[in-house]
Design a protein around this motif. Structure first.
Motif, PDB file in Angstrom:
ATOM      1  N   GLU A 387      96.569 -47.638  33.082  1.00 29.40           N
ATOM      2  CA  GLU A 387      95.385 -47.293  32.466  1.00 29.40           C
ATOM      3  C   GLU A 387      94.785 -46.142  33.117  1.00 29.40           C
ATOM      4  N   ASP A 388      95.412 -45.177  33.993  1.00 31.30           N
ATOM      5  CA  ASP A 388      94.614 -44.187  34.378  1.00 31.30           C
ATOM      6  C   ASP A 388      94.570 -43.085  33.372  1.00 31.30           C
ATOM      7  N   ILE A 389      93.620 -42.182  33.694  1.00 32.66           N
ATOM      8  CA  ILE A 389      93.555 -41.064  32.490  1.00 32.66           C
ATOM      9  C   ILE A 389      94.581 -39.992  32.856  1.00 32.66           C
ATOM     10  N   ILE A 390      95.389 -39.785  31.898  1.00 27.09           N
ATOM     11  CA  ILE A 390      96.479 -38.812  31.947  1.00 27.09           C
ATOM     12  C   ILE A 390      96.363 -37.911  30.687  1.00 27.09           C
ATOM     13  N   THR A 391      96.459 -36.625  30.948  1.00 26.42           N
ATOM     14  CA  THR A 391      96.296 -35.691  29.574  1.00 26.42           C
ATOM     15  C   THR A 391      97.598 -35.012  29.552  1.00 26.42           C
ATOM     16  N   ASN A 392      97.565 -34.391  28.039  1.00 33.60           N
ATOM     17  CA  ASN A 392      99.104 -33.674  27.746  1.00 33.60           C
ATOM     18  C   ASN A 392      99.472 -32.522  28.734  1.00 33.60           C
ATOM     19  N   ILE A 393      98.517 -32.146  29.213  1.00 33.08           N
ATOM     20  CA  ILE A 393      98.907 -30.848  30.008  1.00 33.08           C
ATOM     21  C   ILE A 393      99.628 -31.563  31.411  1.00 33.08           C
ATOM     22  N   ASP A 394      99.573 -32.738  31.748  1.00 33.06           N
ATOM     23  CA  ASP A 394     100.145 -33.365  33.017  1.00 33.06           C
ATOM     24  C   ASP A 394     101.668 -33.401  32.619  1.00 33.06           C
ATOM     25  N   SER A 418     104.100 -40.008  40.690  1.00 35.25           N
ATOM     26  CA  SER A 418     103.651 -41.471  41.893  1.00 35.25           C
ATOM     27  C   SER A 418     103.154 -42.334  40.897  1.00 35.25           C
ATOM     28  N   ILE A 419     102.478 -42.028  39.963  1.00 34.64           N
ATOM     29  CA  ILE A 419     101.822 -43.322  38.841  1.00 34.64           C
ATOM     30  C   ILE A 419     103.041 -44.066  38.323  1.00 34.64           C
ATOM     31  N   LEU A 420     104.062 -43.188  37.973  1.00 41.22           N
ATOM     32  CA  LEU A 420     105.324 -44.057  37.327  1.00 41.22           C
ATOM     33  C   LEU A 420     106.139 -44.930  38.478  1.00 41.22           C
ATOM     34  N   ASP A 421     105.870 -44.658  39.477  1.00 42.94           N
ATOM     35  CA  ASP A 421     106.585 -45.158  40.723  1.00 42.94           C
ATOM     36  C   ASP A 421     105.607 -46.385  41.232  1.00 42.94           C
ATOM     37  N   GLY A 422     104.298 -46.491  40.426  1.00 45.16           N
ATOM     38  CA  GLY A 422     103.256 -47.552  40.740  1.00 45.16           C
ATOM     39  C   GLY A 422     102.532 -47.261  41.927  1.00 45.16           C
ATOM     40  N   GLN A 423     102.393 -46.064  42.326  1.00 39.28           N
ATOM     41  CA  GLN A 423     101.504 -45.349  43.308  1.00 39.28           C
ATOM     42  C   GLN A 423     100.551 -44.575  43.071  1.00 39.28           C
ATOM     43  N   ALA A 424      99.425 -44.735  42.360  1.00 37.84           N
ATOM     44  CA  ALA A 424      98.404 -43.932  41.805  1.00 37.84           C
ATOM     45  C   ALA A 424      97.636 -43.249  42.996  1.00 37.84           C
ATOM     46  N   PRO A 425      97.710 -41.942  42.862  1.00 33.87           N
ATOM     47  CA  PRO A 425      96.935 -41.313  44.102  1.00 33.87           C
ATOM     48  C   PRO A 425      95.545 -41.690  44.108  1.00 33.87           C
ATOM     49  N   SER A 426      94.727 -41.790  45.034  1.00 33.27           N
ATOM     50  CA  SER A 426      93.243 -42.281  45.287  1.00 33.27           C
ATOM     51  C   SER A 426      92.494 -41.036  44.872  1.00 33.27           C
ATOM     52  N   ASP A 427      92.909 -39.837  44.628  1.00 31.84           N
ATOM     53  CA  ASP A 427      92.032 -38.688  44.133  1.00 31.84           C
ATOM     54  C   ASP A 427      92.475 -38.372  42.818  1.00 31.84           C
ATOM     55  N   TRP A 428      93.064 -39.204  41.911  1.00 35.14           N
ATOM     56  CA  TRP A 428      93.438 -39.189  40.621  1.00 35.14           C
ATOM     57  C   TRP A 428      92.405 -38.861  39.809  1.00 35.14           C
ATOM     58  N   GLN A 429      92.410 -37.938  38.795  1.00 31.42           N
ATOM     59  CA  GLN A 429      91.224 -37.647  37.926  1.00 31.42           C
ATOM     60  C   GLN A 429      90.485 -38.829  37.160  1.00 31.42           C
ATOM     61  N   LYS A 430      89.365 -38.924  36.987  1.00 28.48           N
ATOM     62  CA  LYS A 430      88.624 -40.009  36.690  1.00 28.48           C
ATOM     63  C   LYS A 430      88.004 -39.466  35.135  1.00 28.48           C
ATOM     64  N   GLY A 431      87.929 -38.379  34.873  1.00 26.56           N
ATOM     65  CA  GLY A 431      87.507 -38.143  33.458  1.00 26.56           C
ATOM     66  C   GLY A 431      88.255 -36.600  33.092  1.00 26.56           C
TER      67      GLY A 431
END
Length: 543
Positions: A387-394, A418-431
């Motif tokens: 459920e992390d915010i990911i965009t098509n530029i990623d 890293s999200i695919l590996d189940g390890q979402a970075p702590s600084d991943w985008q919030k918006g």
């Protein structure tokens, strides 16, 4: 002397034998490394939306299930919050290929509203440069000839929009007329390449992009009457009255009143040609042109148009699902499943009667959210949901990261490996930052930019109006109430505006409104009068 010569000859043979052994070992090592590099199959359907995929739930999941697409989600990761930076076909594809927003890749609008710069870097070129075999089949829709592909075969008629039946494809630079249904044909080309044309000792990147389920929603013959005897359910927002959003959502040409005779599958009169033929087929797409059987009331006609549309749309999706199954079966039968990354997505979302709409373009949820799922047994745990915010530029940096390809290419997007590996970075985008530029073609949706977080959507519609909208996604997930004027949200609005400014600076798009309007006017030309930000619109071009 004879003994010396004999000994020397033996040493030479031994040296040659060692050299050959070392050469074979190096070759085997190279092939082993190559085989360890993952294959990637990127599948993108045009205008496919989460509401039409049963893995996402929704009102059609039991009536029109998508078992093969669902299999990717069940055996991989289903993404709930992948978002499009500019929800329209060509610009989204450009963002995906380059990893950059429209303002950097230069492609803001669809055909006739600009041209994709094919001299710029795209991720398939990087794969090709790094020893991957690359291929493209199906839809391209960027007004150029693809680069970065060893082999391609793409729709090359109707402005690269293509046709469902007996389409013309550009095959490695030459137009070829094919017989059959486009969705099936594109898969035929892809499987033939996998089976007979690729070098099976090296990894591959295959891009398979279906025309379906794009307008005019023409099903395969076997599915034309699939739901003929039932009435499809209506979305809960079907009768949206656009209260508080009259100048934005309430002023479009993508409601149930704008389907053409072609959309509604009217039988074309014989002997029509040229402009007369086009005018007949597209009658209904302008204001005041209503297509429906005689004797129906306005409400009956509206529901009749929806029923025709939704059944055709979902029947097109069924063919996509069938053909995704063909690809998955091929991988299983040929031992390729474990080392192949399967990605399934769309170029943006789409409205299936939600808010009374069809099409896309808005920052609102149904068009903003992209279906996205990834299956890769070596990395992705089956049955996971993100459920992390990911965009098509990623997408581009992630694909390169998964293939262990490093690049110095500058991209706005970031890898989510890293999200695919189940390890979402702590600084991943919030918006995320969103910007749509095209107006009034097609569908008369006001240009707007905004920010979408997991809790809120804030948007500014600016072309010839000045309207801000705020939606509380927790309290109002259907986005029916614009709360921009509610005092309780004043601090939230102020904070979101600051975040939005930061994102616009980050992505190098903090231009003036005048600059944004010029982007809209460019290529199409100025097609509305704008005087002192008046809200009245005077059409200069009528087609």
């Amino acid at each position: 002397m004879f003994k010396i010569l004999k000994y020397s000859f033996a040493l030479a043979l031994l040296a040659l034998s060692c050299k050959e052994a070392n050469k074979k070992q190096a070759l085997n090592t190279t092939n082993t490394v190559a085989n360890q590099r993952p294959n990637i199959i990127y599948i993108m359907a045009d205008d496919l939306t989460t509401q039409a995929i049963s893995a996402y739930g929704g009102i059609y999941k039991d009536i029109a299930p998508t078992p093969n697409i669902d299999k990717i989600a069940k055996e991989g990761m289903l993404f709930q919050d992948v978002l499009c930076t500019n929800a329209i076909c060509g610009p989204s594809r450009a963002a995906i290929l380059t990893g950059n927003y429209s303002n950097r890749n230069g492609y803001y609008k669809n055909e006739s509203g600009g041209k994709f710069d094919d001299s710029q870097w795209t991720f398939p070129q990087e794969f090709q440069k790094n020893g991957y075999q690359t291929s493209l089949f199906g839809k391209w829709h960027l007004g150029t000839e693809p680069k970065g592909f060893d082999v391609f075969k793409y729709h090359n008629s109707a402005g690269q929009q293509g046709h469902y039946w007996n389409p013309t494809f550009n095959e490695n630079g030459k137009d070829v007329k094919e017989e059959g249904y486009a969705t099936n044909l594109s898969t035929d080309f892809a499987i033939n390449w996998l089976e007979a044309e690729r070098d099976k000792e090296n990894p591959f990147l295959m891009v398979l992009q279906y025309k379906a389920p794009h307008r005019p929603w023409q099903p395969d013959t076997k599915y034309e009457k699939l739901w003929e005897d039932i009435e499809m359910p209506y979305p809960s927002t079907f009768n949206d009255d656009y209260k508080g959003r009259e100048l934005t959502a309430g002023d479009t040409e993508m409601t149930m009143e704008y389907f053409s005779r072609r959309d509604m599958k009217y039988e074309e009169p014989a002997n029509l040609k040229g402009k007369e033929k086009i005018q007949w087929a597209f009658y209904g797409a302008k204001r005041g042109e209503i297509v429906q059987p005689e004797g129906m009331t306005a409400e009956e006609g509206r529901k009749w148009r929806y029923q025709t549309y939704i059944k055709d749309y979902l029947a097109c999706v069924k063919s996509v699902d069938d053909n995704v199954g063909r690809v998955l079966d091929y991988l299983d039968e040929n031992g390729l499943t474990d080392n192949t990354i399967i990605v399934l997505t769309s170029d943006q979302g789409f409205y299936l009667g939600d808010h009374g709409f069809f099409d896309k373009r808005f920052i609102y949820e149904e068009s903003l959210r992209m279906p996205f799922m990834v299956k890769y047994p070596k990395l992705v745990k089956a049955g996971t949901v993100n459920e992390d915010i990911i965009t098509n530029i990623d997408f581009a940096p992630t694909f390169l990261d998964l293939a262990n390809i490093s690049t110095k290419q500058k991209m706005h997007g970031k890898s989510f490996k890293s999200i695919l590996d189940g390890q979402a970075p702590s600084d991943w985008q919030k918006g995320m930052y969103y910007h749509y530029y095209e107006f009034p073609y097609w569908h008369h949706v006001q240009p707007h930019y905004g920010i979408r977080t997991q809790k809120y959507t804030l948007a500014h519609f600016y072309y010839n109006i000045d309207v801000w909208e705020l939606y509380d996604l927790e309290k109002d997930p259907e986005q029916l109430k614009n709360v921009i004027e509610d005092l309780e949200y004043s601090n939230i609005v102020a904070g979101l505006k600051e975040e939005l400014k930061d994102l616009m600076r980050k992505y190098e798009n903090d231009k003036s409104l005048a600059d944004f309007r010029n982007i809209t006017d460019k290529d199409f030309g100025s097609i509305v009068d704008v005087k002192d930000d008046e809200t009245s619109v005077k059409d200069v071009i009528t087609n």
